[in-house]
Write a protein that holds these residues in place. Structure first.
Motif, mmCIF file in Angstrom:
data_model
loop_
_atom_site.group_PDB
_atom_site.id
_atom_site.type_symbol
_atom_site.label_atom_id
_atom_site.label_comp_id
_atom_site.label_asym_id
_atom_site.label_seq_id
_atom_site.Cartn_x
_atom_site.Cartn_y
_atom_site.Cartn_z
ATOM 1 N N SER B 53 55.654 50.724 -37.183
ATOM 2 C CA SER B 53 55.840 49.805 -36.064
ATOM 3 C C SER B 53 54.658 49.890 -35.112
ATOM 4 O O SER B 53 54.080 50.954 -34.919
ATOM 5 N N HIS B 54 54.314 48.763 -34.549
ATOM 6 C CA HIS B 54 53.273 48.768 -33.524
ATOM 7 C C HIS B 54 53.801 49.284 -32.201
ATOM 8 O O HIS B 54 53.044 49.575 -31.296
ATOM 9 N N GLU B 55 55.109 49.338 -32.102
ATOM 10 C CA GLU B 55 55.708 49.746 -30.831
ATOM 11 C C GLU B 55 56.422 51.083 -30.984
ATOM 12 O O GLU B 55 56.739 51.480 -32.088
ATOM 13 N N TYR B 100 59.647 56.870 -29.899
ATOM 14 C CA TYR B 100 58.694 57.742 -30.559
ATOM 15 C C TYR B 100 57.508 56.948 -31.104
ATOM 16 O O TYR B 100 57.671 55.821 -31.565
ATOM 17 N N VAL B 101 56.321 57.541 -31.032
ATOM 18 C CA VAL B 101 55.113 56.899 -31.554
ATOM 19 C C VAL B 101 54.360 57.888 -32.447
ATOM 20 O O VAL B 101 54.457 59.102 -32.255
ATOM 21 N N GLY B 102 53.609 57.349 -33.379
ATOM 22 C CA GLY B 102 52.783 58.199 -34.212
ATOM 23 C C GLY B 102 51.563 58.672 -33.450
ATOM 24 O O GLY B 102 51.070 57.977 -32.563
ATOM 25 N N CYS B 103 51.095 59.867 -33.773
ATOM 26 C CA CYS B 103 49.889 60.392 -33.131
ATOM 27 C C CYS B 103 48.708 60.176 -34.051
ATOM 28 O O CYS B 103 48.761 60.506 -35.229
ATOM 29 N N GLY B 104 47.632 59.605 -33.489
ATOM 30 C CA GLY B 104 46.462 59.288 -34.290
ATOM 31 C C GLY B 104 45.711 60.502 -34.796
ATOM 32 O O GLY B 104 45.048 60.443 -35.822
ATOM 33 N N GLU B 105 45.793 61.601 -34.095
ATOM 34 C CA GLU B 105 44.999 62.779 -34.444
ATOM 35 C C GLU B 105 45.806 64.057 -34.307
ATOM 36 O O GLU B 105 45.725 64.750 -33.289
ATOM 37 N N CYS B 120 53.484 43.674 -24.354
ATOM 38 C CA CYS B 120 53.714 43.653 -25.803
ATOM 39 C C CYS B 120 54.240 44.984 -26.324
ATOM 40 O O CYS B 120 54.435 45.148 -27.525
ATOM 41 N N SER B 121 54.452 45.947 -25.433
ATOM 42 C CA SER B 121 54.972 47.261 -25.809
ATOM 43 C C SER B 121 54.001 48.094 -26.631
ATOM 44 O O SER B 121 54.376 49.168 -27.103
ATOM 45 N N ALA B 122 52.784 47.625 -26.815
ATOM 46 C CA ALA B 122 51.821 48.440 -27.551
ATOM 47 C C ALA B 122 51.502 49.707 -26.760
ATOM 48 O O ALA B 122 51.620 49.733 -25.533
ATOM 49 N N VAL B 123 51.121 50.742 -27.476
ATOM 50 C CA VAL B 123 50.806 52.012 -26.835
ATOM 51 C C VAL B 123 49.461 52.511 -27.327
ATOM 52 O O VAL B 123 49.187 52.478 -28.522
ATOM 53 N N ALA B 124 48.622 52.928 -26.401
ATOM 54 C CA ALA B 124 47.388 53.622 -26.773
ATOM 55 C C ALA B 124 47.528 55.077 -26.351
ATOM 56 O O ALA B 124 48.199 55.385 -25.366
#
Lengths: 165, 165
Positions: B53-55, B100-105, B120-124
DNA sequence: ATTGATATGTTATAATATAACATTTATTGT
DNA sequence: ACAATAAATGTTATATTATAACATATCAAT
């Protein structure tokens, strides 16, 4: 000059807490008066219960404390009062704890930065423009415009470090 | 030199998300191998669903997606997998959203700083040493030693600003 | 193969929060 | 003072998020 405030410091274990409580209540009184809002008995009571604790307070604990020796109040009673108090900046929610703390300076912008002691659960609140500016600037580098923030820092207060926690 | 990383940028609406997903999975694979941990079918599945998910994703939505066309899984199934993934740094919880969000690193220190778009609920995700150092330094002035933090910034991403949100 | 450790399944329940509608209390205009 | 309106609170029900406790299955190493 940098506008960096300590809205609520860590309290020395011996401080007279009735003072903060009284001061918080009278600030809330006058702020409501200015804004044409009603600090009703219920809202006042909830604010007292939040300030009455040195630690963040759970909504259902407030609920339990509200009984007028008659029947226990229902959840919306407390959540509505908390919503009002949060909206006016008298109380903040600590998201990482699902608990609520009194705000030392209702006049300030809504979101503070919280230091939460994992030893004694005490919370200090900052309103630090340096932190806010740095975050806004880092965000802006990504094209992101900041509207609000949740900043909660877990760690150990000075007293708890001395105790070897 | 300042170690300030963008762990997950805002994704352009057209990016090929399968790439992040695949990359996240293989990073998790190799990290688990290094650490002698088991990325089981379930854990892998949950990680895919979070990255899919993007969100930020809700625990109970993951739960709903898990059905092996037999019976729906029970909550502990998901929460245990999420606990594992969080502990190893593959996934973060956004406290202000209970999601919950995935961690890039996964290699980075546990707590990132999150920019959450209210459009848009996107998370950086950032891992910005300047921010961390400033907060640590402000805290230290009060005698407070930082162990961990929750930093979640609400606002608007560039795309959503352009759309006039 | 057996054992011990790790992971998952399962049932129940705790903890946190909101929706929807009824009633009460305060405020305002007359 | 009174009615009309608005604001706040009460009440019932239910949604959402999360964990406890114990049973079973799977894996890893001897």
């Amino acid at each position: 000059m940098s506008n960096s405030y300590i809205l609520s410091p860590f309290k020395s274990s011996s401080h007279t807490h009735a003072h903060c409580l009284g001061s918080a209540l009278s600030k809330a009184e006058s702020t409501c008066a200015e804004r044409g809002l009603r600090l009703t008995r219920l809202r006042r009571r909830v604010l007292e219960l939040v300030w009455g604790s040195h630690e963040p307070v759970k909504a259902y604990d407030i609920l339990d404390s509200l009984h007028d020796n008659s029947r226990r109040a229902a959840p919306p009673t407390v959540y509505r009062a908390l919503d009002f108090l949060r909206q006016e900046g008298f109380v903040h929610k600590i998201e990482s704890l699902n608990a609520y703390v009194g705000c030392g300076e209702p006049g300030h912008s809504n979101a503070g930065q919280f230091l939460i002691c994992s030893g004694c659960s005490a919370v200090a609140e900052l309103d630090d423009v340096d932190i806010i500016n740095m975050i806004a600037s880092k965000a802006r580098q990504l094209g992101f415009v900041v509207q609000d923030h949740t900043i909660e820092v877990q760690g150990l207060c000075a007293e708890c470090q001395e105790k070897g926690l």
